[in-house]
Design a protein around this motif. Structure first.
Motif, short mmCIF file in Angstrom:
data_model
loop_
_atom_site.label_atom_id
_atom_site.label_comp_id
_atom_site.label_asym_id
_atom_site.label_seq_id
_atom_site.Cartn_x
_atom_site.Cartn_y
_atom_site.Cartn_z
N ILE A 192 0.80 -1.00 0.05
CA ILE A 192 -0.26 -0.25 -0.27
C ILE A 192 0.66 1.26 0.12
O ILE A 192 0.56 1.88 -0.27
CB ILE A 192 -0.86 -0.26 0.89
N SER A 193 1.91 1.00 0.82
CA SER A 193 2.88 2.40 1.46
C SER A 193 3.81 2.70 -0.06
O SER A 193 3.84 3.26 -0.46
CB SER A 193 3.72 2.18 2.37
N PHE A 194 3.74 1.54 -0.49
CA PHE A 194 4.63 1.74 -1.91
C PHE A 194 4.13 2.17 -2.79
O PHE A 194 4.64 3.38 -3.59
CB PHE A 194 5.57 0.22 -2.60
N LEU A 195 2.48 1.70 -3.34
CA LEU A 195 2.05 2.57 -4.66
C LEU A 195 1.33 3.68 -3.98
O LEU A 195 1.38 4.23 -5.43
CB LEU A 195 0.79 2.00 -4.41
N THR A 196 1.60 3.86 -2.96
CA THR A 196 0.96 5.21 -2.43
C THR A 196 2.61 5.97 -2.66
O THR A 196 2.08 7.43 -3.07
CB THR A 196 0.93 5.25 -0.83
N ILE A 197 3.36 6.18 -2.11
CA ILE A 197 4.46 6.86 -2.99
C ILE A 197 4.93 7.09 -4.77
O ILE A 197 4.75 7.55 -5.40
CB ILE A 197 5.81 6.35 -2.15
N GLY A 198 4.27 5.75 -4.99
CA GLY A 198 4.30 5.61 -6.43
C GLY A 198 3.45 6.52 -7.14
O GLY A 198 4.07 7.22 -8.13
N TRP A 199 2.23 6.73 -6.30
CA TRP A 199 1.10 7.53 -7.38
C TRP A 199 1.82 9.10 -6.94
O TRP A 199 1.52 9.82 -8.13
CB TRP A 199 0.13 7.71 -7.10
N VAL A 200 2.53 9.41 -5.98
CA VAL A 200 2.42 10.78 -5.35
C VAL A 200 3.83 10.57 -6.84
O VAL A 200 3.76 12.58 -7.03
CB VAL A 200 3.33 10.86 -4.11
N TRP A 201 5.25 10.30 -6.17
CA TRP A 201 5.83 10.61 -7.61
C TRP A 201 5.70 10.88 -9.42
O TRP A 201 5.70 11.76 -9.38
CB TRP A 201 7.00 8.84 -7.69
N ILE A 202 4.65 9.46 -9.61
CA ILE A 202 4.10 10.13 -10.89
C ILE A 202 3.77 11.55 -10.89
O ILE A 202 3.18 12.38 -11.66
CB ILE A 202 3.35 8.65 -11.27
N GLY A 203 2.58 11.67 -9.85
CA GLY A 203 1.27 13.10 -9.73
C GLY A 203 2.84 14.42 -9.77
O GLY A 203 2.61 15.56 -10.35
N HIS A 204 3.79 14.30 -8.81
CA HIS A 204 4.95 14.88 -8.85
C HIS A 204 4.84 15.22 -9.95
O HIS A 204 5.95 16.70 -10.45
CB HIS A 204 5.26 14.45 -7.33
N ALA A 205 5.64 14.39 -10.50
CA ALA A 205 6.87 14.60 -11.57
C ALA A 205 5.96 15.41 -13.17
O ALA A 205 6.14 16.08 -13.78
CB ALA A 205 6.63 12.81 -12.74
N ALA A 206 4.40 14.83 -13.03
CA ALA A 206 3.53 15.36 -13.68
C ALA A 206 3.29 16.96 -13.77
O ALA A 206 3.62 17.79 -14.70
CB ALA A 206 2.24 14.66 -13.95
N ILE A 207 3.63 16.75 -12.53
CA ILE A 207 3.04 18.94 -12.21
C ILE A 207 4.40 19.40 -12.93
O ILE A 207 3.86 20.72 -13.39
CB ILE A 207 2.95 19.15 -10.37
N THR A 208 5.30 19.17 -12.38
CA THR A 208 6.55 19.90 -12.24
C THR A 208 7.23 19.68 -14.08
O THR A 208 7.82 21.13 -13.92
CB THR A 208 8.05 19.10 -11.59
N SER A 209 6.36 18.82 -14.88
CA SER A 209 6.90 18.41 -15.93
C SER A 209 5.83 19.88 -16.76
O SER A 209 6.01 20.74 -18.11
CB SER A 209 6.40 17.63 -16.43
N HIS A 210 4.70 20.52 -15.92
CA HIS A 210 3.86 21.66 -16.40
C HIS A 210 4.61 22.98 -15.72
O HIS A 210 3.39 23.70 -16.33
CB HIS A 210 2.17 21.17 -15.93
N MET A 211 5.51 22.51 -15.21
CA MET A 211 5.63 24.47 -14.55
C MET A 211 7.45 25.03 -15.07
O MET A 211 7.69 23.85 -15.78
CB MET A 211 6.17 24.29 -13.51
#
Length: 222
Positions: A66-85
């Motif tokens: 659960i925690s690995f997947l949580t950090i995984g989607w946070v990392w994916i989302g974080h990368a998507a956010i910064t790629s738009h900035m």
């Protein structure tokens, strides 16, 4: 063609380069994931029946997943956010630090769930506490993206509204599902833990891209 890179010499007040933010954030994500697996172990006294001891650690495996997947989607989302900035301001940096604060804390409630799973009242407290941490992470991720999206000076100018909307397509459902799962933990802690796993998988798995790829594959075969 608009400039899509952050300028480390940007003279705007409060403007900060994204490279250091991304590097620091990736480091925290990597360390948090590493700490998760370090929390899994069996006592030396289990040598008489090691297989049973390994099987008995299944709550630790569940919490790790659960925690690995949580950090995984946070990392994916974080990368998507910064790629738009193109840059980050002071408030974005501080919101990002709050997110990293809770992500780095995640191994602790993960261990609580592993230690007290199946132990009546302690299990209930551990699962609900875990859910609150997961919910806080999701809320901070949503706040980070909404703040970036609401600032025209931070976002790249060449992204369409559809592309921006796609990034938030799972944020609201994820928040609601985590909230409901945490409330469920007050009554059925074991079921809530399974729900946490389902929500984390939902946030990681790119269902839309998988469906599109399957349609393309079918089209080629036909």
């Amino acid at each position: 063609m608009p400039d899509t890179t952050s300028d480390p010499h940007d003279e705007r007040v409060g403007a900060l380069p994204l490279t250091r933010i991304e590097a620091f954030s990736d480091g925290v994500f990597a360390i948090a994931i590493t700490l998760l697996v370090l929390e899994i172990g069996v006592p030396l006294s289990a040598e008489r029946d090691l297989l049973a001891a390994l099987a008995g650690e299944w709550p630790a495996y569940l919490g790790y997943l659960i925690s690995f997947l949580t950090i995984g989607w946070v990392w994916i989302g974080h990368a998507a956010i910064t790629s738009h900035m193109v840059r980050a301001d002071g408030l974005f940096v501080r919101l990002n630090l709050l997110l990293l604060l809770v992500v780095a804390f995640l191994p602790f409630p993960t261990r609580l769930v592993a230690d007290f799973f199946g132990n009546n009242e302690p299990e209930r407290i551990a699962v609900v506490f875990y859910g609150v941490v997961l919910l806080t992470i999701a809320a901070l991720m949503s706040a980070l993206w909404r703040y970036a999206r609401g600032s025209t000076e931070l976002l790249r100018a060449d992204w369409s509204d559809d592309e921006l909307a796609a990034l938030t397509s799972k944020s609201n459902p994820g928040l609601v599902l985590l909230l409901l799962s945490t409330v469920l933990g007050l009554f059925l802690p074991s079921a809530a833990a399974v729900c946490f796993l389902a929500v984390s998988a939902f946030l990681v798995i790119p269902f839309r891209e998988i469906v599109t790829a399957l349609r393309r594959l079918r089209g080629r075969r036909s």
